[in-house]
Each structure stands twice: as C-alpha cells, then as structure tokens.
Design a protein around this motif. Structure first.
Motif, PDB file in Angstrom:
ATOM      1  N   PHE A   1      26.026  50.047  37.686  1.00  0.00           N
ATOM      2  CA  PHE A   1      26.682  50.479  38.910  1.00  0.00           C
ATOM      3  C   PHE A   1      27.386  49.302  39.586  1.00  0.00           C
ATOM      4  CE2 PHE A   1      26.229  51.486  43.524  1.00  0.00           C
ATOM      5  CZ  PHE A   1      27.155  52.496  43.550  1.00  0.00           C
ATOM      6  N   GLU A   2      26.659  48.176  39.706  1.00  0.00           N
ATOM      7  CA  GLU A   2      27.236  47.009  40.385  1.00  0.00           C
ATOM      8  C   GLU A   2      28.400  46.428  39.591  1.00  0.00           C
ATOM      9  OE1 GLU A   2      24.380  47.870  41.201  1.00  0.00           O
ATOM     10  OE2 GLU A   2      24.244  47.405  43.329  1.00  0.00           O
ATOM     11  N   ILE A   3      28.223  46.344  38.281  1.00  0.00           N
ATOM     12  CA  ILE A   3      29.302  45.769  37.465  1.00  0.00           C
ATOM     13  C   ILE A   3      30.540  46.659  37.544  1.00  0.00           C
ATOM     14  CG2 ILE A   3      29.986  45.173  35.124  1.00  0.00           C
ATOM     15  CD1 ILE A   3      27.088  44.487  34.563  1.00  0.00           C
ATOM     16  N   ALA A   4      30.332  47.975  37.518  1.00  0.00           N
ATOM     17  CA  ALA A   4      31.472  48.891  37.595  1.00  0.00           C
ATOM     18  C   ALA A   4      32.199  48.731  38.921  1.00  0.00           C
ATOM     19  CB  ALA A   4      30.998  50.331  37.410  1.00  0.00           C
ATOM     20  N   LEU A   5      31.420  48.550  39.984  1.00  0.00           N
ATOM     21  CA  LEU A   5      32.005  48.385  41.317  1.00  0.00           C
ATOM     22  C   LEU A   5      32.829  47.098  41.376  1.00  0.00           C
ATOM     23  CD1 LEU A   5      31.632  50.331  43.622  1.00  0.00           C
ATOM     24  CD2 LEU A   5      29.901  48.833  44.574  1.00  0.00           C
ATOM     25  N   ALA A   6      32.234  46.001  40.887  1.00  0.00           N
ATOM     26  CA  ALA A   6      32.939  44.716  40.899  1.00  0.00           C
ATOM     27  C   ALA A   6      34.177  44.789  40.015  1.00  0.00           C
ATOM     28  CB  ALA A   6      32.012  43.613  40.404  1.00  0.00           C
ATOM     29  N   ASN A   7      34.066  45.573  38.949  1.00  0.00           N
ATOM     30  CA  ASN A   7      35.167  45.689  37.998  1.00  0.00           C
ATOM     31  C   ASN A   7      36.394  46.316  38.660  1.00  0.00           C
ATOM     32  OD1 ASN A   7      36.290  45.452  35.474  1.00  0.00           O
ATOM     33  ND2 ASN A   7      35.714  47.541  34.916  1.00  0.00           N
ATOM     34  N   ILE A   8      36.146  47.250  39.592  1.00  0.00           N
ATOM     35  CA  ILE A   8      37.268  47.882  40.295  1.00  0.00           C
ATOM     36  C   ILE A   8      38.039  46.824  41.082  1.00  0.00           C
ATOM     37  CG2 ILE A   8      37.863  49.497  42.126  1.00  0.00           C
ATOM     38  CD1 ILE A   8      35.488  51.154  41.216  1.00  0.00           C
ATOM     39  N   PHE A   9      37.282  45.932  41.760  1.00  0.00           N
ATOM     40  CA  PHE A   9      37.944  44.880  42.540  1.00  0.00           C
ATOM     41  C   PHE A   9      38.692  43.924  41.620  1.00  0.00           C
ATOM     42  CE2 PHE A   9      34.759  46.347  45.537  1.00  0.00           C
ATOM     43  CZ  PHE A   9      35.563  46.520  46.645  1.00  0.00           C
ATOM     44  N   LEU A  10      38.106  43.643  40.478  1.00  0.00           N
ATOM     45  CA  LEU A  10      38.769  42.760  39.506  1.00  0.00           C
ATOM     46  C   LEU A  10      40.088  43.386  39.066  1.00  0.00           C
ATOM     47  CD1 LEU A  10      38.563  40.243  37.758  1.00  0.00           C
ATOM     48  CD2 LEU A  10      37.394  41.617  36.031  1.00  0.00           C
ATOM     49  N   ALA A  11      40.032  44.695  38.753  1.00  0.00           N
ATOM     50  CA  ALA A  11      41.251  45.376  38.305  1.00  0.00           C
ATOM     51  C   ALA A  11      42.292  45.361  39.415  1.00  0.00           C
ATOM     52  CB  ALA A  11      40.920  46.809  37.898  1.00  0.00           C
ATOM     53  N   ALA A  12      41.838  45.598  40.662  1.00  0.00           N
ATOM     54  CA  ALA A  12      42.778  45.589  41.785  1.00  0.00           C
ATOM     55  C   ALA A  12      43.409  44.218  41.934  1.00  0.00           C
ATOM     56  CB  ALA A  12      42.037  45.983  43.064  1.00  0.00           C
ATOM     57  N   ALA A  13      42.588  43.168  41.769  1.00  0.00           N
ATOM     58  CA  ALA A  13      43.103  41.803  41.889  1.00  0.00           C
ATOM     59  C   ALA A  13      44.151  41.540  40.811  1.00  0.00           C
ATOM     60  CB  ALA A  13      41.951  40.806  41.766  1.00  0.00           C
ATOM     61  N   VAL A  14      43.872  41.962  39.594  1.00  0.00           N
ATOM     62  CA  VAL A  14      44.823  41.743  38.495  1.00  0.00           C
ATOM     63  C   VAL A  14      46.126  42.456  38.783  1.00  0.00           C
ATOM     64  CG1 VAL A  14      45.265  42.272  36.067  1.00  0.00           C
ATOM     65  CG2 VAL A  14      43.062  41.355  36.739  1.00  0.00           C
ATOM     66  N   LEU A  15      46.022  43.730  39.231  1.00  0.00           N
ATOM     67  CA  LEU A  15      47.232  44.511  39.499  1.00  0.00           C
ATOM     68  C   LEU A  15      48.036  43.890  40.634  1.00  0.00           C
ATOM     69  CD1 LEU A  15      45.968  48.158  39.108  1.00  0.00           C
ATOM     70  CD2 LEU A  15      47.536  46.912  37.635  1.00  0.00           C
ATOM     71  N   ALA A  16      47.322  43.429  41.697  1.00  0.00           N
ATOM     72  CA  ALA A  16      48.013  42.834  42.833  1.00  0.00           C
ATOM     73  C   ALA A  16      48.674  41.516  42.433  1.00  0.00           C
ATOM     74  CB  ALA A  16      47.033  42.606  43.976  1.00  0.00           C
ATOM     75  N   PHE A  17      47.975  40.751  41.600  1.00  0.00           N
ATOM     76  CA  PHE A  17      48.461  39.442  41.179  1.00  0.00           C
ATOM     77  C   PHE A  17      49.711  39.577  40.309  1.00  0.00           C
ATOM     78  CE2 PHE A  17      48.300  36.145  37.830  1.00  0.00           C
ATOM     79  CZ  PHE A  17      48.570  35.057  38.625  1.00  0.00           C
ATOM     80  N   THR A  18      49.700  40.564  39.397  1.00  0.00           N
ATOM     81  CA  THR A  18      50.812  40.668  38.462  1.00  0.00           C
ATOM     82  C   THR A  18      51.997  41.420  39.026  1.00  0.00           C
ATOM     83  OG1 THR A  18      49.654  42.533  37.521  1.00  0.00           O
ATOM     84  CG2 THR A  18      49.494  40.462  36.334  1.00  0.00           C
ATOM     85  N   SER A  19      51.789  42.241  40.081  1.00  0.00           N
ATOM     86  CA  SER A  19      52.927  43.014  40.579  1.00  0.00           C
ATOM     87  C   SER A  19      53.874  42.147  41.393  1.00  0.00           C
ATOM     88  CB  SER A  19      52.424  44.193  41.422  1.00  0.00           C
ATOM     89  OG  SER A  19      51.748  43.679  42.548  1.00  0.00           O
ATOM     90  N   ASN A  20      53.391  40.984  41.855  1.00  0.00           N
ATOM     91  CA  ASN A  20      54.270  40.096  42.629  1.00  0.00           C
ATOM     92  C   ASN A  20      55.144  39.262  41.699  1.00  0.00           C
ATOM     93  OD1 ASN A  20      53.359  40.993  45.047  1.00  0.00           O
ATOM     94  ND2 ASN A  20      51.737  39.453  45.211  1.00  0.00           N
TER      95      ASN A  20
END
Lengths: 170, 176, 388
Positions: free
Chosen positions: C369-388
């Motif tokens: 559960f915790e890893i999945a939750l953290a993984n969402i933030f990781l994915a969001a960070a990657v998407l935010a980082f690459t879209s700029n």
C-alpha cells in the motif's frame, strides 16, 4: 434510457430497499442493500453516468458492504431475529414517513419549477460523454475547497480510529 | 529442559524475499525444462510399456497348476496347499482315479481345483508346501475380471496358465 | 399505449444481439479457456514435480468392448471434458443445517469474474467490428467494481455453510481482498496518469502506436518521458501482479482455502457442480487478472511489425493479405500473451510456500500500500519534470 428498464430497476431498488428494513436476518438485510445498490448503479448507467455507476459499485457494494457483512457475520447477531414486532414503533415510523411524504409533495408541488418537465439532456450525435473527465475537472476546479475539507475530515476520522483502538489494546 | 532457540539474523537480501523467490523459480523451472526435454526418469507408461522382460526369476505372480511330460496332472489332491493357504483362497475337491487309467497307481487327482484370485495374496506358501511340485507361482500379474466369478480360476484355467513342467519328480513315471 | 406498442418499444434486436454475443464469449471462449487452464495447471505442476500428469484421456471405447481407448485428443487433452462430466454426474449433496438460499447463491456469484471480461479488448477489430464487448470510458473502474464484488461469493459460501472452517476461510478472504484491492487500485494509477483515460481499447491502441508500457521502443515511446516512466511503471507492474495473486486467492496467498489448516476453506461443504463453479470462478479470475496485466503493461493484442484488423500499421508487405487475417492474428496474440502469464501463475504456485496470515496482512497494508502510494508521487514527479 428505456422506460421499461427504468421502471424495472426502480421497482427492484425500492423493493430491496424495503427488504433491508423488513428482513429479520441481518445478513439478508445487508445482501438486499447490495442488490439495491446495484439497481441504483444500473439507473446511473441509464443516465450515461458510467463513472458514477462504477464508483457506486466499487465503493458501496465492493467495499462498504463487504465490511458490513464481515462485521455482521463476526458478531453473529441472533437477538434481532427473536425480537417481536413493536406495534407502537411501526405505527410511529409509518406516521413519520407519511408526514415526510406529504411535506415533500407539498413543497415540490408549490415550487414554481415543479410542474415543468426536465429539459431534454441530449448528447450530440456520435459523441460519447467522458463523464470521468467532467467529474474530475469540476471536482478539482469548482469544488476544490469542499474536496480538501472532506479529505481532512476523513483523515481526522482515521486518526481517531487508530487512537481509540490503540488505547483499548493496553 | 527448555532452552531458547536463537532466531537467525537475516541479511538484507534474505529479508527482501524477492531474491529467494527468483531462486525458487529457477529451481522449479529447471525441473520443468528437464521434463520437457525428456531427461527426467518418470513412471512407466503401463499398458504400452510393461516390465515383463525385466521380471526377476523369483517373481511371485499368479499361482498355476502344471502337468508333466506325460500329460499327467502333477497334483495328487493331497490338499496341503488348501490347508496352508493363509487367505484360504484354494478349494480342492479330490477324486479317485479309475482303475483302468494309465496312472491308476497315483490313486488321487483333483476333480475341481479352484483358486479365488480376489483372495490370493501371492505369498507362495502353496508352491513351498507342495510335495509333488504341482503348483507354481508364475509371472502373470495382471489378473483382472469384471465379475467375482471370473476372478475364480478353475482347473482348466490353472492348467492353461501353468502348462507343462518337466523333470524333478519322476516317481509316477510309467517306466518305473 | 397498447400492449402491442409496448412490446414494439422493447429493442428486441439489441437485446438478442447482446445476449448472443455474451453467450458466445462465455461458452465459446471463456469456459474452454478456463477448463484448459485447469488442464495446463495439472500438466505444468506435474512437469515441475517430475511427474507426467494426465496424458491419456480419450474416448472410453473400452467400455464398448474395444481393446484400447480411442486417443482422439493428443496427450490427454480430453481431460477437461472428463472432469466436467464427472462434476455434472456426481451427487449434488447439500449438508444439513446450511442456509439454503445463500448456500445456492454463493456458487452462482463465484462466476462473477466472467463479467469483467466484457471490458477487456481481446483483439483489434474483425470485419470492422471492435473486439470488445463493452467499450466504455470507465473500463478500468468497471473491472475493479466487478472484482470488488467477487468477494461476496466466498464470504457467503463461508457463512452459509454453517461450519467453522468455511467460516474462517470466508473471513480471511474478505479481509485479504479488501487489503489487496487498495494496492491493486493504487498501483494502476501511474498507468492512468501517463495515458489520461480509463478506456481500455484506447489504452491498447496507444500502446500499439507508441510502444508497450514496459517496452517503449517505437513512436512516442522513445522519448525521455517514457523511459523515465519505466521506473514507476515497473514498480506498478510488480505491485499489481502481487495484488492479482492475492485477489485471485492463488498461492502464495491462498489463505481462504489453505488445505493444511482449513480442510478446503470456504468450499469445504460443497460438492459436485457447485464446487466446480467455485473452481471455475477461481480460474476465471486468474484469466481476468492475466488479461489485465497484458492490457495494461504488455500492449494487449499488439505485436510489433504486425498490422491490426483495420490494416493500419505494421510492415507494408504484410498488407497484401486481407485485413481479417491480421484481426485473427491479433486475437491470437492477445490470448497467447494471456497464456504466458497464466503459465507464470502456475509456475509460481508450484514454487512458493503459503504465507502466514499475519505476514500477508503486513505485506498488504504496510508495504504494498505504501509503496503504491509513493509510486504515484514518483510518477507525478516524472511527468511534471519531463513536461517542462
């Protein structure tokens, strides 16, 4: 939505709703509630609100009612089945329900928009409604504050449960 | 005396659990691959492959009756096997050999000789006890039948399975 | 409105078409698939354990007086038919003291996972018809809705049997399913974040155009965004796979029926066809889980360089053949991928021992559960980082 399906699911939903309160067996009540939820989801599907229908099933039928059933089975409630009908309570309940229905009819009947039919909700031909996207956009733009408040509320409840259960352990 | 078994200290690799899973998967896949290549030695595929040719000399299969080289029933109906048979599978009804028979001097032979193969435990006591070397355990092991009656071997069936056995006992030979 | 007009207003054609399509998919595709998964389970487990397994089921011509059974199917492929015959012909025994209605309801509900197959696109298109039964925008949620409800079969079976071991199995199952449903739902969110819709057909089409989510080798897949997303997506895949194992009650998470402790768990009191329904339901859930993995992470019906059923994409000289050939190839590819994952399921089952129940709960709630939750933030960070 096809009127036949609408009436079918409405009648089923209301019937099982009555079964929830009329059943003496708690498990039977819980299962009736589940069927009622499914019929409600079917009504949502009839309104092209697939997202709401799925969420209805996922949250209520898939999670909440499973927990209910879980608790009911663990407690093994037998007292409810043996209890006799309280005639006074039934009469009082019926009276309250009737009064509420009468008031509802009165208010809706006197409301200026009450006698007009709903406007036709028609999608442009060949287009499907992405209700998921609409719900998301509305939730995170128009209703951000209530959404956040509800989030905090649920967090408070969660923390409260943990605190109480930890105290009982000692 | 009670004593404390120390729990082993697990390394990080062991705690992570995934490496051991992969190791286990490797082992089972090894077995799977060997099986697919046909390298694993497996059970004999019975009705097609049989081990008839590999049966040892001392194998104890179905008990049978034998005749000698002069076509004489070797059994003299002494009923020793009937008495020794632990599950009482053997039933013998003796008869006297008529005087005009070639082997009249033998005096007795079985009129009926039945072995109930449902009861038989293949112990070989009958063979051991027979003074006339008339009953032998042969190598037939697939004794099957659909009815109980079919599983009772009568005299004809026993002789058919047994055949002829030469030598060993010569005392009844007509030359003597 | 007269009665005739009332009957005319019912869309009979649509109802018949929908019913026919569902019946064909259930009886023509899914049930054979399920029964042959059971057969595969037996053969693969046999091979892993150095045995042969069922390899000689043919027509019983020996009953009619022939010397040998007729081996029409090579290597015992008739075994599922024999199994089904056995289950149907067995005495349907109901123990005394069960709650009859729920005792009969539970096996019916056990076949519920089949419903979620309606949302899964199992091919590109054939003769212009899209190869998915219900092409809705909320396919992912629909599947989670159905899998969430499949727990009722087990809980009701355990409760209605009026016996302690089934009851323990049912209770274990409900807590296990609730725990792992959360991780399952959360683990899939990075996929949806990258793709931005819940329509499974579109998701597969996107993967066909831009590289499978775990194999971004063509189209848009060669961008840094997709390669960076591989990290959260791989974590997603592992969590999703573990959660599917738990949701389908497969070893190493088959607590609800762990034989050594609970006899047979929730279906201890069931026999004949009612037991068979539980059995088939379990394997149907397995097939749904594998199909989801294929759709989410391995490109669904798509194989690189092969055109789809509309004659789009792929190597140009392959277009010489008619489009329906490639439509069928796509369907075959989908079921082939599902079969590979099913074999993996079976392989894991015959490798790992069962978890203890507290370990199962700890793994579900504290780690996945915790890893999945953290993984969402990781994915969001990657998407935010690459879209700029």
């Amino acid at each position: 939505m096809n009127p036949i399906l609408f009436y079918l699911f409405s009648i089923l939903m209301l019937g099982f709703g009555i079964a929830v309160v009329a059943n003496r067996n708690p498990v039977a009540s819980a299962m009736s509630l589940v069927v009622s939820f499914f019929c409600l989801a079917a009504l949502y599907v009839g309104l092209d609100a697939y997202f709401l229908a799925s969420i209805q099933v996922v949250v209520y039928a898939g999670a909440v009612m499973v927990l209910f059933l879980f608790i009911i089975m663990l407690l093994d409630l037998k007292a409810e089945q043996r209890r006799k009908f309280n005639k006074l309570a039934i009469g009082g309940g019926a009276l309250v329900a009737l009064a509420f229905a009468a008031q509802l009819v009165g208010v809706l009947g006197s409301h200026p928009r009450g006698d007009k039919p709903f406007p036709e909700l028609k999608l442009p031909v060949g287009e499907s409604l992405n209700d998921l996207q609409h719900v998301g956009e509305t939730l995170f733009s128009l209703h951000t504050l209530p959404f956040q408040v509800i989030g905090v509320l649920i967090l408070v409840a969660t923390i409260g449960v943990i605190v109480i259960s930890k105290r009982e352990l000692k | 005396m009670a004593y404390i078994v120390p729990r082993p200290e697990l390394t990080f690799k062991e705690k992570a659990y995934l490496p051991s899973i992969l190791n286990g998967l490797k082992i089972t896949f090894g077995h799977f691959k060997k099986m697919m290549k046909g390298e694993t030695k497996v059970t004999m595929q019975y009705p097609e492959e049989t081990w008839d040719s590999e049966l040892p000399e001392h194998y104890r299969g179905a008990p049978t009756l034998v005749k000698d080289e002069h076509d004489r029933e070797r059994c003299v109906a002494c009923q020793l096997c009937e008495f020794i048979c632990p599950p009482r599978a053997i039933t013998i009804k003796p008869m006297e050999i008529p005087a005009d028979d070639k082997f009249a001097k033998v005096e007795k032979r079985p009129a009926e000789f039945e072995i109930d193969m449902i009861r038989c435990i293949y112990c070989g006591m009958c063979e051991e006890v027979c003074p006339e070397q008339a009953i032998f355990l042969r190598k037939d092991y697939a004794i099957t039948g659909i009815t109980r009656a079919e599983m009772v071997h009568d005299k004809a069936k026993l002789y058919e399975l047994g055949g002829v056995f030469k030598g060993l006992v010569h005392k009844w030979n007509p030359e003597k | 409105m007269t009665t005739l007009a009332f009957f005319d207003s019912i869309p009979w054609e649509m109802i018949l078409w929908a019913a026919g399509k569902s019946l064909f998919v259930i009886f023509g595709v899914v049930l054979p698939l399920v029964s042959y998964t059971v057969y595969a389970e037996r053969r693969v487990s046999a091979a892993i354990q150095d045995r042969v397994g069922p390899n000689r089921t043919g027509f019983p011509t020996t009953l009619l007086g022939f010397k040998k059974d007729l081996q029409l199917f090579l290597g015992g492929l008739g075994q599922p038919i024999a199994d089904a015959m056995k289950f149907i012909l067995k005495e349907d025994f109901t123990p005394a003291g069960v709650k009859h209605f729920y005792f009969w309801l539970a096996p019916c509900l056990a076949m519920l996972p089949l419903v979620s197959l309606a949302f899964i696109p199992f091919g590109s298109s054939l003769f212009g018809e899209k190869m998915v039964i219900a092409n809705v925008n909320v396919g992912v949620l629909g599947i989670f809705a159905v899998t969430g409800c499949s727990v009722y079969a087990i809980v009701l079976a355990g409760w209605a049997s009026n016996s302690k071991y089934p009851f323990l199995g049912g209770i274990r199952s409900s807590s296990q399913m609730i725990a792992y449903e959360l991780s399952m739902g959360l683990s899939i969110i990075p996929v949806l974040m990258l793709f931005g819709s819940m329509n499974l057909s579109d998701l597969v089409q996107y993967q066909a155009d831009n590289g499978w989510l775990l194999l971004p080798l063509w189209g848009n897949g060669l961008s840094t965004e997709r390669w960076l997303m591989l990290i959260p997506l791989t974590i997603s895949f592992i969590i999703f796979m573990i959660a599917v194992f738990a949701e389908t009650n497969r070893l190493p998470f088959d607590m609800p029926e762990s034989e050594t402790e609970l006899v047979a768990g929730y279906h201890t009191e069931y026999g004949s066809m009612k037991f068979a329904l539980f059995f088939l339901g379990e394997y149907a859930a397995m097939i749904v889980g594998s199909a989801l993995m294929v759709v989410f992470f391995f490109g669904g019906w798509h194989i690189p360089l092969i055109p789809d059923g509309n004659g789009v994409g792929g190597l140009s000289f392959l277009h010489a053949l008619p489009d329906w050939v490639w439509g069928i190839v796509n369907i075959t590819a989908f079921f082939g991928k599902v079969a590979v994952i099913l074999v993996f399921f079976i392989w894991v089952r015959w490798t790992l021992p069962r978890f203890r129940f507290d370990q199962l709960m700890k793994l579900g709630w504290l780690y996945l559960f915790e890893i999945a939750l953290a993984n969402i933030f990781l994915a969001a960070a990657v998407l935010a980082f690459t879209s700029n």
